[in-house]
Structures are given as C-alpha cells and as structure tokens.
Design an enzyme around this catalytic site. Sequence first.
Site, PDB file in Angstrom:
ATOM      1  N   HIS A  72       0.818  -1.211   0.000  1.00 32.54           N
ATOM      2  CA  HIS A  72       0.000   0.000   0.000  1.00 32.54           C
ATOM      3  C   HIS A  72       0.850   1.258   0.000  1.00 32.54           C
ATOM      4  CE1 HIS A  72      -1.966  -3.322   2.198  1.00 32.54           C
ATOM      5  NE2 HIS A  72      -2.952  -3.050   1.377  1.00 32.54           N
TER       6      HIS A  72
HETATM    7 FE1  FES Z   1       0.188  -1.929   3.699  1.00 29.49          FE
HETATM    8 FE2  FES Z   1       2.826  -2.319   3.909  1.00 29.49          FE
HETATM    9  S1  FES Z   1       1.777  -0.578   3.204  1.00 29.49           S
HETATM   10  S2  FES Z   1       1.239  -3.706   4.335  1.00 29.49           S
END
Ligand code: FES
Length: 124
Positions: free
Chosen positions: A87
């Site tokens: 993410h």
């Molecule tokens: Fe979501 Fe690493 S940014 S698990």
Amino acid sequence: DLAPIAEGQVIKVFWRSKPIFIMHRTKKEIEEARRVDPATLPDPQPDQARVKEGYDQWLVLIGICTHLGCIPLAHQGEYDGFFCPCHGSQYDTSGRIRRGPAPTNLAIPPYQFVSDTKIRIGAA
Ligand code: FES
C-alpha cells in the site's frame, strides 16, 4: 555474522520465523537518517535510538510492514530505505515510517553485539 556484509548491503535472515533485515549503512545513509528533525516524523524517534551506540552503521530491523504485515523491499522508495509495495509505505534509512499508511516505524528486534562483527538476536 556481520563480517561478510559489505557497506551499502542489506541482508535478510530469519529469526523466530520473522524476516530480519540487517543493513550495513553507508556514511551517506546515516547522515540522511540524522539530518531529519525527529519531531517532524509520524513516529518520532531519533536515529541514535534505533542503533547500538558505537555501531551506527548497523541497522537491524524486523522486516514486517507495520501497516498490514507485508515484507518491504530494501533500498527502494523515496527515502532510500525500505518500500512496501502493498500500500505504498515508505521507510527511511533508519527504518522509520516517512510516508504512507503504516502507523509506526519498523520494529527493532532485541539483539546485542557479542563482538564487533557478530550480533545475537533474541533477548539478552
Ligand atoms: Fe500496507 Fe505495507 S503498506 S502492508
């Protein structure tokens, strides 16, 4: 055994089934980590608090993103540290979260230096 890890290199080992990153930081990477005012960070911590005194070049981290647990990639991202592609969390050369959804810095496992080139990971 830290001896084979060249300056600028990051290796991954496993400790209690967790990935551990061991980063042999360059002077530049240490300077980058120390140039930033910790008070401006999402999870404020000075770089000095994340390494052992006298061993500034060695960064030892639990390689699990503090967002939802992916394994970040070393030497990636805008802060030259670690990047989590899941993410988009970006960590710096101290493993501190700089941008993205992860709430806290990459954790540091308990470890100690048993000689200048050897560490033992685990409770003292
Ligand atoms: Fe979501 Fe690493 S940014 S698990």
